[in-house]
Every structure is written in structure tokens, then in C-alpha cells.
Design a protein around this motif. Structure first.
Motif, PDB file in Angstrom:
ATOM      1  N   THR A 238      26.712  35.178  30.517  1.00 38.25           N
ATOM      2  CA  THR A 238      27.702  35.673  31.468  1.00 38.25           C
ATOM      3  C   THR A 238      27.780  37.149  31.618  1.00 38.25           C
ATOM      4  OG1 THR A 238      29.462  35.646  29.515  1.00 38.25           O
ATOM      5  CG2 THR A 238      29.428  33.499  31.273  1.00 38.25           C
ATOM      6  N   VAL A 239      26.858  37.727  30.844  1.00 42.26           N
ATOM      7  CA  VAL A 239      26.622  39.226  31.133  1.00 42.26           C
ATOM      8  C   VAL A 239      26.073  39.526  32.292  1.00 42.26           C
ATOM      9  CG1 VAL A 239      24.312  39.425  29.992  1.00 42.26           C
ATOM     10  CG2 VAL A 239      25.730  41.346  29.741  1.00 42.26           C
ATOM     11  N   ALA A 240      25.378  38.408  32.909  1.00 40.10           N
ATOM     12  CA  ALA A 240      24.872  38.590  34.485  1.00 40.10           C
ATOM     13  C   ALA A 240      25.717  38.512  35.521  1.00 40.10           C
ATOM     14  CB  ALA A 240      23.719  37.759  34.306  1.00 40.10           C
ATOM     15  N   VAL A 241      26.894  37.978  35.087  1.00 38.88           N
ATOM     16  CA  VAL A 241      27.989  38.030  36.503  1.00 38.88           C
ATOM     17  C   VAL A 241      28.448  39.350  36.594  1.00 38.88           C
ATOM     18  CG1 VAL A 241      30.241  37.393  36.968  1.00 38.88           C
ATOM     19  CG2 VAL A 241      28.569  35.864  35.637  1.00 38.88           C
ATOM     20  N   ARG A 242      28.569  39.859  37.650  1.00 41.33           N
ATOM     21  CA  ARG A 242      29.000  41.322  37.887  1.00 41.33           C
ATOM     22  C   ARG A 242      30.251  41.498  37.844  1.00 41.33           C
ATOM     23  NH1 ARG A 242      26.978  43.373  43.747  1.00 41.33           N
ATOM     24  NH2 ARG A 242      27.791  45.243  42.643  1.00 41.33           N
ATOM     25  N   TYR A 243      30.569  42.410  37.584  1.00 43.24           N
ATOM     26  CA  TYR A 243      32.031  43.117  37.159  1.00 43.24           C
ATOM     27  C   TYR A 243      32.580  42.553  35.957  1.00 43.24           C
ATOM     28  CZ  TYR A 243      31.114  44.991  41.843  1.00 43.24           C
ATOM     29  OH  TYR A 243      30.607  45.439  43.061  1.00 43.24           O
ATOM     30  N   ALA A 295      39.398  38.602  24.979  1.00 44.47           N
ATOM     31  CA  ALA A 295      38.294  38.856  25.715  1.00 44.47           C
ATOM     32  C   ALA A 295      38.643  38.379  27.500  1.00 44.47           C
ATOM     33  CB  ALA A 295      37.157  37.664  25.393  1.00 44.47           C
ATOM     34  N   GLY A 296      39.264  37.007  27.493  1.00 46.67           N
ATOM     35  CA  GLY A 296      39.814  37.058  28.870  1.00 46.67           C
ATOM     36  C   GLY A 296      40.919  38.107  29.419  1.00 46.67           C
ATOM     37  N   ILE A 297      41.616  38.616  28.592  1.00 45.57           N
ATOM     38  CA  ILE A 297      42.616  39.745  28.979  1.00 45.57           C
ATOM     39  C   ILE A 297      41.806  40.970  29.498  1.00 45.57           C
ATOM     40  CG2 ILE A 297      44.405  41.102  28.350  1.00 45.57           C
ATOM     41  CD1 ILE A 297      45.699  38.631  26.760  1.00 45.57           C
ATOM     42  N   MET A 298      40.930  41.157  28.598  1.00 43.20           N
ATOM     43  CA  MET A 298      40.136  42.380  28.780  1.00 43.20           C
ATOM     44  C   MET A 298      39.369  42.396  30.095  1.00 43.20           C
ATOM     45  SD  MET A 298      38.620  43.264  24.812  1.00 43.20           S
ATOM     46  CE  MET A 298      37.552  44.648  25.324  1.00 43.20           C
ATOM     47  N   ALA A 299      38.794  41.034  30.225  1.00 44.47           N
ATOM     48  CA  ALA A 299      37.837  41.008  31.608  1.00 44.47           C
ATOM     49  C   ALA A 299      38.912  41.252  32.728  1.00 44.47           C
ATOM     50  CB  ALA A 299      37.344  39.483  31.621  1.00 44.47           C
ATOM     51  N   ALA A 300      40.041  40.820  32.616  1.00 43.04           N
ATOM     52  CA  ALA A 300      41.077  41.157  33.732  1.00 43.04           C
ATOM     53  C   ALA A 300      41.493  42.825  33.948  1.00 43.04           C
ATOM     54  CB  ALA A 300      42.351  40.280  33.849  1.00 43.04           C
ATOM     55  N   PHE A 302      39.731  45.297  32.842  1.00 43.69           N
ATOM     56  CA  PHE A 302      38.938  46.136  33.005  1.00 43.69           C
ATOM     57  C   PHE A 302      38.098  45.807  34.416  1.00 43.69           C
ATOM     58  CE2 PHE A 302      38.489  46.714  28.338  1.00 43.69           C
ATOM     59  CZ  PHE A 302      39.581  47.777  28.251  1.00 43.69           C
ATOM     60  N   TYR A 303      38.588  44.658  35.270  1.00 41.24           N
ATOM     61  CA  TYR A 303      37.833  44.415  36.269  1.00 41.24           C
ATOM     62  C   TYR A 303      38.086  45.532  37.444  1.00 41.24           C
ATOM     63  CZ  TYR A 303      36.738  41.723  40.543  1.00 41.24           C
ATOM     64  OH  TYR A 303      35.864  41.405  41.763  1.00 41.24           O
ATOM     65  N   ASP A 304      36.703  45.873  38.081  1.00 36.42           N
ATOM     66  CA  ASP A 304      36.925  46.995  38.999  1.00 36.42           C
ATOM     67  C   ASP A 304      35.872  46.428  40.242  1.00 36.42           C
ATOM     68  OD1 ASP A 304      34.434  47.067  37.814  1.00 36.42           O
ATOM     69  OD2 ASP A 304      34.564  49.160  37.617  1.00 36.42           O
ATOM     70  N   GLY A 305      36.025  45.216  40.509  1.00 38.38           N
ATOM     71  CA  GLY A 305      35.293  44.783  41.745  1.00 38.38           C
ATOM     72  C   GLY A 305      35.716  44.289  42.988  1.00 38.38           C
TER      73      GLY A 305
END
Length: 312
Positions: A238-243, A295-300, A302-305
């Protein structure tokens, strides 16, 4: 023991992280997406922030109280004596009514949420059927319930979208009711959070079985370890998924590597004679489950897409 069971209060303590963590992660995605919507595209009143808050609360109540209804209903379906069945009727009816009203309120506020019935009805149907046939702890039931819990994350994310003008004005009870446009507009990073949670909870179902009901079964142990290894590979990919922020990804990788290790080490410890009662197994899962949530909360956070939404 069955006679002492209280249908009003679930005794499946391991289920509570599955019930509470998805709405928590979903809340952060809901707010992040709402914040990403252009101010000129935001609705007002019940079509805007107020409606979004009420819809999120309604969905959360429907999910949590729905679990309570499922627990009480399971007792009602499995009870072997009339007394226990009578005790389970009231909580099943009360919890079921509350969950139903909450779900109806969410649909009134954001009709596009009805689309998710295509996802939840089959999953809930599998869990109810397995309970009815007397196998509530089967692999099929475990996978169905954990999948349903993980889907709460994208459901909550679409609530953030539902408070935007394109959705609130374009999806009504007479127009585009079952459109997939709202779901299609979810950022891929939302689905990564969903995948992390899904892989972890399904893996936990397998791992717990190797510690309790299938303890000592080499086939189950091998299956659990293979699944956990595959999960690590998928999470790394999943590192390949943008943003998807690198820090959120790193936390997820650490959690899944740790889960892979414990899928081998803890059953081996039990086989060597170390006591591993169910309560101890469940408590040891708390840090890992919390790690997936972080991890899920951080993904939200830090999302900047980008956020692209069109209803036509």
C-alpha cells in the motif's frame, strides 16, 4: 451458565474493539473530507455541518446498538429453554428498534447512504444465518462480521461527502438514490485504511481460533500464518497508493509484522505449556488493534490529496 447470561449486556469483550474502532477511524475521515470540500460547495443547515454531525451520530448509534441487538437476537435464536428465550425478547426488540430508528434518521439526512445496503445486507445475512444454524463462531460468521465492521470506515467517509452541495442537492429520494458516484469519489487512501482494518480483524479471527477452538490443529495454524504473511505483503504494497502518508504506512507495517510474529510465537508458547486463557489472548490484542486504529487515523489526518466529486 446460559441461564446467568444477561441478554442486555454482551459478554463478548473481544468484539468491542471491532465495534468501536471503525467509527473512530471513520470520524477522522469524515471530518477530513468535509474540511477538504471547497467552502462554496458546502451545504447549509441539515444539508451541511449540522446534518453531517447528526448523520454520523445516527450511523454510529445504528452500528453500536445494532451489535447489541445482534447479540441479544443470537441468544434468542440459540436458547434451548423458554425462560432464556423470554429474557432475550425485550433486549432484541428494544435494541433493534433503536438501531432501526437511527438508521432511518441517517437515511433521511443523507439518502445516498442507502447504497451501502448492497454491502451490509449480505454480510449481516451471513452472520445471522450462521447464528440461526447454531454456528455463530464459524469462520464465515467471523469474516462477515469483521468485514462489516471495516466497511464502517468508508461509510463514515461518505457522510463527509454527503454534506457537500453536489451530494445533498444531487442525491435525493427521487433522484440518483443508488448512485455509486459518492462512493467512487472517496480518496484511495480511505480504502487503504479500510484494507488495513479488514486484514487485521480477519487475521485476528484466524489467530484466536488457533488459540482456543482450533488449538493444536496444524492446518488452522498454517492457514493463520499464511494469511498473516500475505497481509504483511499487502500492507507493504500500500506504500504505492498515492497520498497515503509514509508515517501512517510505517505504523501499519510495524503492526502487521508484529501480528505475523504473534501468530507463530503465541501458539508455540501455548503448545509448550504456557497458559493462554481467552481473556489473556484478548488483552494481548489491544495494542495491535490500537495500532491499526492509529495508522488509519494518521492516514486521515495527514491526507493532502485531491477530492473530486460529481453527481450527474
Amino acid at each position: 451458565m446460559a441461564m446467568r447470561m444477561n441478554p442486555w449486556v454482551p459478554n463478548q469483550h473481544g468484539a468491542w474493539p471491532m465495534v468501536t474502532i471503525p467509527p473512530l477511524v471513520g470520524l477522522f475521515w469524515c471530518l477530513k473530507i468535509w474540511d477538504s470540500v471547497s467552502p462554496v460547495d458546502r451545504g447549509d443547515g441539515l444539508h451541511g455541518t449540522a446534518g453531517m454531525v447528526l448523520a454520523f451520530l445516527a450511523v454510529t448509534v445504528a452500528w453500536v446498538v445494532g451489535y447489541l441487538a445482534f447479540f441479544a437476537g443470537g441468544i434468542l435464536m440459540r436458547a434451548r429453554n423458554a425462560t432464556m428465550r423470554r429474557r432475550a425478547v425485550a433486549p432484541t426488540a428494544v435494541y433493534g428498534a433503536v438501531a432501526g430508528v437511527a438508521a432511518a434518521l441517517a437515511l433521511v439526512l443523507q439518502p445516498h447512504l442507502l447504497w451501502w445496503s448492497f454491502v451490509f445486507l449480505p454480510l449481516v445475512g451471513v452472520a445471522v444465518y450462521e447464528t440461526w444454524r447454531g454456528t455463530p463462531r464459524s469462520l464465515a460468521s467471523g469474516v462477515a462480521t469483521t468485514a462489516a465492521s471495516a466497511f464502517v470506515v468508508p461509510v463514515a467517509a461518505t457522510i463527509g461527502l454527503g454534506a457537500s452541495l453536489p451530494v445533498s442537492g444531487g442525491v435525493t429520494w427521487t433522484s440518483n438514490l443508488f448512485t455509486a458516484a459518492v462512493v467512487d469519489a472517496l480518496p484511495p487512501a480511505v480504502w487503504v485504511s479500510f484494507l488495513w482494518l479488514l486484514l487485521y480483524t480477519v487475521g485476528t479471527v484466524l489467530y484466536v481460533k488457533t488459540m482456543i477452538r482450533q488449538k493444536g490443529d496444524r492446518a488452522w495454524l498454517l492457514g493463520s500464518q499464511i494469511f498473516h504473511l500475505a497481509a504483511v505483503v499487502l500492507v507493504v504494497a500500500t506504500v504505492a497508493v498515492r497520498y497515503v502518508h509514509w508515517a501512517a504506512w510505517a505504523v501499519a507495517v510495524v503492526v502487521f509484522v508484529a501480528a505475523l510474529w504473534r501468530s507463530r510465537a503465541v501458539p508455540a508458547s501455548a503448545a509448550a505449556g504456557t497458559p493462554w486463557p481467552p481473556k489473556k489472548v484478548g488483552i494481548r490484542e489491544i495494542p495491535l488493534h490500537a495500532g491499526v486504529a492509529v495508522a488509519g487515523i494518521m492516514a486521515a489526518l495527514f491526507y493532502d490529496g485531491p477530492l473530486i466529486l460529481f453527481i450527474g
